[in-house]
Design a protein around this motif. Sequence first.
Motif, PDB file in Angstrom:
ATOM      1  N   GLN A   1      68.069 -40.858  49.539  1.00  0.00           N
ATOM      2  CA  GLN A   1      68.791 -39.677  49.054  1.00  0.00           C
ATOM      3  C   GLN A   1      67.953 -38.907  48.041  1.00  0.00           C
ATOM      4  O   GLN A   1      67.873 -37.668  48.088  1.00  0.00           O
ATOM      5  CB  GLN A   1      70.123 -40.100  48.430  1.00  0.00           C
ATOM      6  CG  GLN A   1      71.152 -40.592  49.432  1.00  0.00           C
ATOM      7  CD  GLN A   1      72.435 -41.055  48.748  1.00  0.00           C
ATOM      8  OE1 GLN A   1      72.388 -41.721  47.709  1.00  0.00           O
ATOM      9  NE2 GLN A   1      73.573 -40.706  49.316  1.00  0.00           N
ATOM     10  N   ALA A   2      67.328 -39.638  47.120  1.00  0.00           N
ATOM     11  CA  ALA A   2      66.491 -38.998  46.105  1.00  0.00           C
ATOM     12  C   ALA A   2      65.300 -38.299  46.759  1.00  0.00           C
ATOM     13  O   ALA A   2      64.927 -37.181  46.368  1.00  0.00           O
ATOM     14  CB  ALA A   2      66.017 -40.033  45.098  1.00  0.00           C
ATOM     15  N   LEU A   3      64.697 -38.942  47.746  1.00  0.00           N
ATOM     16  CA  LEU A   3      63.573 -38.339  48.467  1.00  0.00           C
ATOM     17  C   LEU A   3      64.012 -37.067  49.179  1.00  0.00           C
ATOM     18  O   LEU A   3      63.317 -36.042  49.131  1.00  0.00           O
ATOM     19  CB  LEU A   3      63.003 -39.335  49.474  1.00  0.00           C
ATOM     20  CG  LEU A   3      61.892 -38.812  50.388  1.00  0.00           C
ATOM     21  CD1 LEU A   3      60.649 -38.453  49.576  1.00  0.00           C
ATOM     22  CD2 LEU A   3      61.546 -39.839  51.462  1.00  0.00           C
ATOM     23  N   GLY A   4      65.164 -37.125  49.805  1.00  0.00           N
ATOM     24  CA  GLY A   4      65.673 -35.948  50.523  1.00  0.00           C
ATOM     25  C   GLY A   4      65.916 -34.771  49.600  1.00  0.00           C
ATOM     26  O   GLY A   4      65.598 -33.617  49.938  1.00  0.00           O
ATOM     27  N   GLU A   5      66.466 -35.036  48.423  1.00  0.00           N
ATOM     28  CA  GLU A   5      66.706 -33.961  47.456  1.00  0.00           C
ATOM     29  C   GLU A   5      65.388 -33.346  46.994  1.00  0.00           C
ATOM     30  O   GLU A   5      65.291 -32.123  46.809  1.00  0.00           O
ATOM     31  CB  GLU A   5      67.491 -34.510  46.261  1.00  0.00           C
ATOM     32  CG  GLU A   5      68.924 -34.887  46.598  1.00  0.00           C
ATOM     33  CD  GLU A   5      69.619 -35.620  45.463  1.00  0.00           C
ATOM     34  OE1 GLU A   5      69.017 -35.720  44.365  1.00  0.00           O
ATOM     35  OE2 GLU A   5      70.754 -36.101  45.668  1.00  0.00           O
ATOM     36  N   PHE A   6      64.369 -34.186  46.823  1.00  0.00           N
ATOM     37  CA  PHE A   6      63.060 -33.678  46.399  1.00  0.00           C
ATOM     38  C   PHE A   6      62.439 -32.803  47.480  1.00  0.00           C
ATOM     39  O   PHE A   6      61.891 -31.722  47.182  1.00  0.00           O
ATOM     40  CB  PHE A   6      62.139 -34.849  46.065  1.00  0.00           C
ATOM     41  CG  PHE A   6      60.755 -34.428  45.636  1.00  0.00           C
ATOM     42  CD1 PHE A   6      60.563 -33.685  44.482  1.00  0.00           C
ATOM     43  CD2 PHE A   6      59.647 -34.768  46.397  1.00  0.00           C
ATOM     44  CE1 PHE A   6      59.288 -33.290  44.078  1.00  0.00           C
ATOM     45  CE2 PHE A   6      58.367 -34.384  46.008  1.00  0.00           C
ATOM     46  CZ  PHE A   6      58.186 -33.643  44.845  1.00  0.00           C
ATOM     47  N   ILE A   7      62.539 -33.236  48.719  1.00  0.00           N
ATOM     48  CA  ILE A   7      61.973 -32.436  49.819  1.00  0.00           C
ATOM     49  C   ILE A   7      62.682 -31.091  49.917  1.00  0.00           C
ATOM     50  O   ILE A   7      62.035 -30.045  50.138  1.00  0.00           O
ATOM     51  CB  ILE A   7      62.055 -33.214  51.149  1.00  0.00           C
ATOM     52  CG1 ILE A   7      61.100 -34.419  51.101  1.00  0.00           C
ATOM     53  CG2 ILE A   7      61.708 -32.317  52.330  1.00  0.00           C
ATOM     54  CD1 ILE A   7      61.204 -35.344  52.285  1.00  0.00           C
TER      55      ILE A   7
ATOM     56  N   LYS B   1      63.326 -34.870  40.131  1.00  0.00           N
ATOM     57  CA  LYS B   1      63.737 -33.589  39.537  1.00  0.00           C
ATOM     58  C   LYS B   1      62.688 -33.116  38.539  1.00  0.00           C
ATOM     59  O   LYS B   1      62.313 -31.930  38.522  1.00  0.00           O
ATOM     60  CB  LYS B   1      65.089 -33.739  38.837  1.00  0.00           C
ATOM     61  CG  LYS B   1      66.290 -33.749  39.776  1.00  0.00           C
ATOM     62  CD  LYS B   1      67.584 -33.892  38.981  1.00  0.00           C
ATOM     63  CE  LYS B   1      68.792 -33.920  39.913  1.00  0.00           C
ATOM     64  NZ  LYS B   1      70.057 -34.119  39.149  1.00  0.00           N
ATOM     65  N   GLN B   2      62.197 -34.037  37.718  1.00  0.00           N
ATOM     66  CA  GLN B   2      61.160 -33.668  36.754  1.00  0.00           C
ATOM     67  C   GLN B   2      59.852 -33.318  37.453  1.00  0.00           C
ATOM     68  O   GLN B   2      59.123 -32.417  37.027  1.00  0.00           O
ATOM     69  CB  GLN B   2      60.952 -34.810  35.759  1.00  0.00           C
ATOM     70  CG  GLN B   2      62.151 -35.051  34.850  1.00  0.00           C
ATOM     71  CD  GLN B   2      61.881 -36.096  33.790  1.00  0.00           C
ATOM     72  OE1 GLN B   2      60.825 -36.101  33.149  1.00  0.00           O
ATOM     73  NE2 GLN B   2      62.844 -36.991  33.566  1.00  0.00           N
ATOM     74  N   MET B   3      59.559 -34.025  38.533  1.00  0.00           N
ATOM     75  CA  MET B   3      58.328 -33.738  39.278  1.00  0.00           C
ATOM     76  C   MET B   3      58.398 -32.374  39.969  1.00  0.00           C
ATOM     77  O   MET B   3      57.377 -31.675  40.088  1.00  0.00           O
ATOM     78  CB  MET B   3      58.071 -34.838  40.316  1.00  0.00           C
ATOM     79  CG  MET B   3      57.669 -36.177  39.706  1.00  0.00           C
ATOM     80  SD  MET B   3      56.204 -36.038  38.621  1.00  0.00           S
ATOM     81  CE  MET B   3      56.960 -36.013  36.989  1.00  0.00           C
ATOM     82  N   ASN B   4      59.567 -31.986  40.411  1.00  0.00           N
ATOM     83  CA  ASN B   4      59.716 -30.669  41.037  1.00  0.00           C
ATOM     84  C   ASN B   4      59.311 -29.569  40.063  1.00  0.00           C
ATOM     85  O   ASN B   4      58.594 -28.622  40.429  1.00  0.00           O
ATOM     86  CB  ASN B   4      61.165 -30.483  41.488  1.00  0.00           C
ATOM     87  CG  ASN B   4      61.391 -29.126  42.121  1.00  0.00           C
ATOM     88  OD1 ASN B   4      60.629 -28.692  42.984  1.00  0.00           O
ATOM     89  ND2 ASN B   4      62.439 -28.431  41.686  1.00  0.00           N
TER      90      ASN B   4
END
Length: 644
Positions: free
Chosen positions: A454-460, A396-399
């Motif tokens: 799941q975290a990777l999917g949200e970032f993508i 989330k922070q990286m986004n």
Amino acid sequence: MKGKQLVRNITFLLQAKIDFILLVAIFAWKVPLFYRIVNMNLDATVYAISLLVVASLLICRNAFPFAFRFAYVMLVDLVLSTLMFIDSIYHSYFHDVTSISLLRQIGQVNEISGSIWTLADGKYLLYFVDIPLLILLYRFKMKQMLSAHRGPVWKTASRIFAMAIVFLLVFGSTFNIERTLAKVPSLLDSRYSNKAVLQELGIYHYHLFDIYQYVNRALKNRKATPEEINDVKTWFAAENGKWQPGPLFGKAKGQNLIVIQEESLQAFVVNLKVNGQEVTPNLNKLVREGVYYPNYYDQTYHGRTSDGEFTSLVSLYPSSVPGSIYFNFVENEFDSLPKALKREGYTTFSAHAYAGSFWNRAVMHRKLGFEQSMFMESLEDGEKVGWGLSDRDFFKQMNEKLKELPQPFFAFLISLSNHHPFNEVPAAYKTLQLGELEGTMMGDYLHSVHYADQALGEFIESLKKSGLYDSSVLAVYGDHDAGLPDAELARIGIRPQYDKQYDKVPLVIYSSALGKKNGTVDEQVAGHLDLTPSLLYLLGVPQEGHYFMGQRLFDVPSGSNKQVVFRDGSYVTQNRVFLVQNGLWEEGQYLDRTSGKPVDGQGAQEATLAAQNRLRISDLILESNLIPALQNGTAAVTDRNPPQ
């Protein structure tokens, strides 16, 4: 009468030396135990000289006053047993044995102790079971026995016995070293595997050799000869000129680059279902959208995650010197992916949700060419999963951070949550119904990798919403295997036919510029070293002038017969796998890569020599810090090889 006197004298001598006899007998049991635990054959000569080492150390007890002799004997027992214990623990995690050069990374031990202890076996405590028993025996019986049998009896014979042991040790050691070098001439110089050296020399001789090599390197810097420099230049000139650019060269020129290194992501989880549930649904979706490489091999060594970074970003092999390149060669200059893109006008950025001091990243990322880096110290607080900030909060922070970076940018993001020992995922995130796998190491890993997915999917999805998904090249790969024992793999039906068969990590590359290439599966064999050449190829940066040992994965000419080489000298090709035993191709296993069945060794010697030459070239670049000289076109070489 003489017979009775002889018996009395022998009995007297045995009682006077009872501590010596018991310790040698105990190590006659401990040494084979160690070799069984680390799954190595114990040669009779190696066994004998290992016991002679123990005996020689015990003889030295006579140099101490009587009151301190037993304490010295116990110290010898403790030190030698601890060495076996540490090697066994280290082997359970890294599949190799320790080296004194790892003292540079002593600060990392506390951080990975949880992972290591989960792999420790109760039988390792057998190394120490004798110590309390001997202390009790000494207190109630042995002390009186030793004290009562002090005196000059057979003093001359004892000295002769001591000299005989030392002579046999020197003779046996010399014989074994000469025998080893006759069989494997390059073993001690090339040092493809510490374990191979230990098997040939014995545990104590290996560690003595390791200390000697450490000190020798510290005192005498490695400097490449003009002939060696010419070898390196010639090798790269030939390699870089092999393949001509194809239609995909520069196809994604000008796009951003986002590379995600996923912690402990092993390839077998891709498209894996357990009780009808997808373990990595988001990664599976990315596989369908991009180009997927299912035969992408883990080329890391002692440095694990840091090796995953180094091999991927610098496209050189891990060092033959035990430990991480991030510590051992921190003063070197490197050619790298971030440096190459920086010269093309890219903003370069790296981030990881753990301390910048871990694996020496704060220093090394700057050395590799990252202009900005964010570590735990500069990230906002959030939910913790496993070792630190959760992947979900990290991404989330990286986004938000990526939206701020000047374009084009290269962002290198390192995940954390899916870290060994995989048992710290909060119950709320354990959404898979695993049945009998619940509570096992495999079950813990599946829960952990599912959360990371799941975290990777949200970032993508956030990249898609911001428009960065289609204006960037996105590469996702695993840093190294998950370190799961074969017994855990068997729980989901995976039974390796040979070592390295499942030692693969997934690689997926997506770019809107790839067009119809997206959505395909590329079965070619590849490894971490191939990432940088492949990404630069898509972005239109020529290989010429760079010193990357990997090969591109796009527009590969047919019949290229590519080798993926591992640090121990083993390698895979499209159809074959060679598993090195001790550096000799004649004693290695040459197998069909798919079935694992032995095949005709025709061509194996030539291919093995080519693999070893690759490692030699890489070692020359590292140990002589050759990149400045190669890039400047000068013959002079900076004499920089930090103590190993």
